[in-house]
Design an enzyme around this catalytic site. Structure first.
Site, PDB file in Angstrom:
ATOM      1  N   ASP A 197      14.808  26.612  63.758  1.00 34.59           N
ATOM      2  CA  ASP A 197      15.242  25.228  63.669  1.00 34.59           C
ATOM      3  C   ASP A 197      14.041  24.440  63.127  1.00 34.59           C
ATOM      4  O   ASP A 197      12.921  24.962  63.053  1.00 34.59           O
ATOM      5  CB  ASP A 197      15.659  24.738  65.062  1.00 34.59           C
ATOM      6  CG  ASP A 197      16.016  23.260  65.079  1.00 34.59           C
ATOM      7  OD1 ASP A 197      16.774  22.829  64.197  1.00 34.59           O
ATOM      8  OD2 ASP A 197      15.513  22.542  65.960  1.00 34.59           O
TER       9      ASP A 197
ATOM     10  N   ASP B  68      13.578  20.296  63.443  1.00 33.90           N
ATOM     11  CA  ASP B  68      13.200  19.172  64.299  1.00 33.90           C
ATOM     12  C   ASP B  68      12.891  19.636  65.723  1.00 33.90           C
ATOM     13  O   ASP B  68      13.691  20.334  66.349  1.00 33.90           O
ATOM     14  CB  ASP B  68      14.326  18.141  64.357  1.00 33.90           C
ATOM     15  CG  ASP B  68      14.492  17.381  63.050  1.00 33.90           C
ATOM     16  OD1 ASP B  68      13.488  17.161  62.365  1.00 33.90           O
ATOM     17  OD2 ASP B  68      15.639  17.016  62.718  1.00 33.90           O
TER      18      ASP B  68
ATOM     19  N   ASP C 141      15.403  24.479  69.860  1.00 32.83           N
ATOM     20  CA  ASP C 141      15.175  23.584  70.989  1.00 32.83           C
ATOM     21  C   ASP C 141      16.433  22.853  71.435  1.00 32.83           C
ATOM     22  O   ASP C 141      16.536  22.441  72.581  1.00 32.83           O
ATOM     23  CB  ASP C 141      14.128  22.514  70.605  1.00 32.83           C
ATOM     24  CG  ASP C 141      14.715  21.492  69.638  1.00 32.83           C
ATOM     25  OD1 ASP C 141      15.076  20.390  70.094  1.00 32.83           O
ATOM     26  OD2 ASP C 141      14.870  21.815  68.454  1.00 32.83           O
TER      27      ASP C 141
END
Length: 259
Positions: free
Chosen positions: A22, A24, A195
């Site tokens: 991922d 961000d 996250d």
């Protein structure tokens, strides 16, 4: 921000492991969409715009945000500068150093609900763009008036994911494509580093030999803990929470030592 030295393009021969990132709050230590707001006069959105967000339609909301920024006179250079200044998550540059030193074994891919301009700008500035074979994210480019125009990545039928992106669909299509290219199962193991809540769906496609790396105490980690307690049979992969990229390096070193 220190870039790995002597970066080269991904090795052409078949790699044994796939690492999915991922962007961000995983590669970078905050949301790129939040970071670019620092380029605005006043560095914040008006309440009417913040309150216009609809659940599951974040891409649509960011289209409005970027249009508003253009209306406020925010230039391409200002957006570029704001993105370049975002800090990497703790230890992520060390993780990139490790993966670069073992590039014959690891294929790297980004799957992110950010956008191509933000991601490529940051990765190029950090000196790690060439490590990634592919970036899957929402298209974004500047139009002749200087406005950053954002589009949805694709449409899908997954009820778990936002309307513009299902990361599991992307992952499964990528694995199928690579399997066809390689004439068989291309990867011994798949590692997914994330996250957020939208990182759960792709993690559900992982196999028992694969590993999900949720950032500790972030939504992905909390949701996986809930699944472990209530729906353990649905989640097959190993779960290794991380605080620093060094935690991921330690895990990968152990797996490499099993050769």
């Amino acid at each position: 921000m220190t870039a790995p030295s002597n970066l080269t393009t991904a090795a052409p021969r078949e790699q044994r492991f796939l690492v999915l990132f991922d962007f961000d709050e995983t590669i970078i230590n905050e949301s790129s969409d939040d970071a670019v707001l620092r380029a605005l006069p006043g560095q914040r959105l008006p309440d009417w715009l913040k309150n216009s967000y609809r659940e599951g339609h974040y891409n649509e909301h960011m289209q409005k945000v970027l249009a508003y920024m253009a209306d406020q006179g925010v230039s391409k250079d200002s957006i570029y500068s704001a993105v370049e200044k975002i800090s990497p998550s703790p230890g992520l540059m060390n993780l990139f150093q490790y993966l670069q030193s073992h590039e014959q074994d690891f294929e790297l891919v980004v799957i992110s609900d950010a956008n191509m301009f933000f991601i490529e700008t940051w990765l190029e500035r950090a000196g790690v763009r060439r490590l990634f074979r592919k970036i899957f994210t929402n298209p974004a480019s500047f139009d002749p008036s200087g406005r950053l125009v954002l589009l949805p990545f694709h449409s899908h039928s997954c009820s778990r994911c936002p309307d513009n992106m299902c990361k599991q669909v992307i992952l499964q299509e990528y694995l199928a494509g690579r399997q066809k290219e390689c004439g068989g199962s291309p990867f011994q193991r798949v590692f997914y580093i994330g996250d957020g809540a939208n990182d759960i769906c792709p993690s559900l496609a992982l196999r028992p030999q694969d590993t999900a790396f949720p950032r500790r105490d972030f939504p992905m980690h909390r949701l996986l803990l809930e699944m472990q307690h209530s729906q353990a049979a649905k989640f097959k992969a190993n779960i290794v929470p991380w605080v620093s990229g060094e935690d991921i390096v330690d895990c990968l070193k152990k797996i490499m030592a099993e050769r």
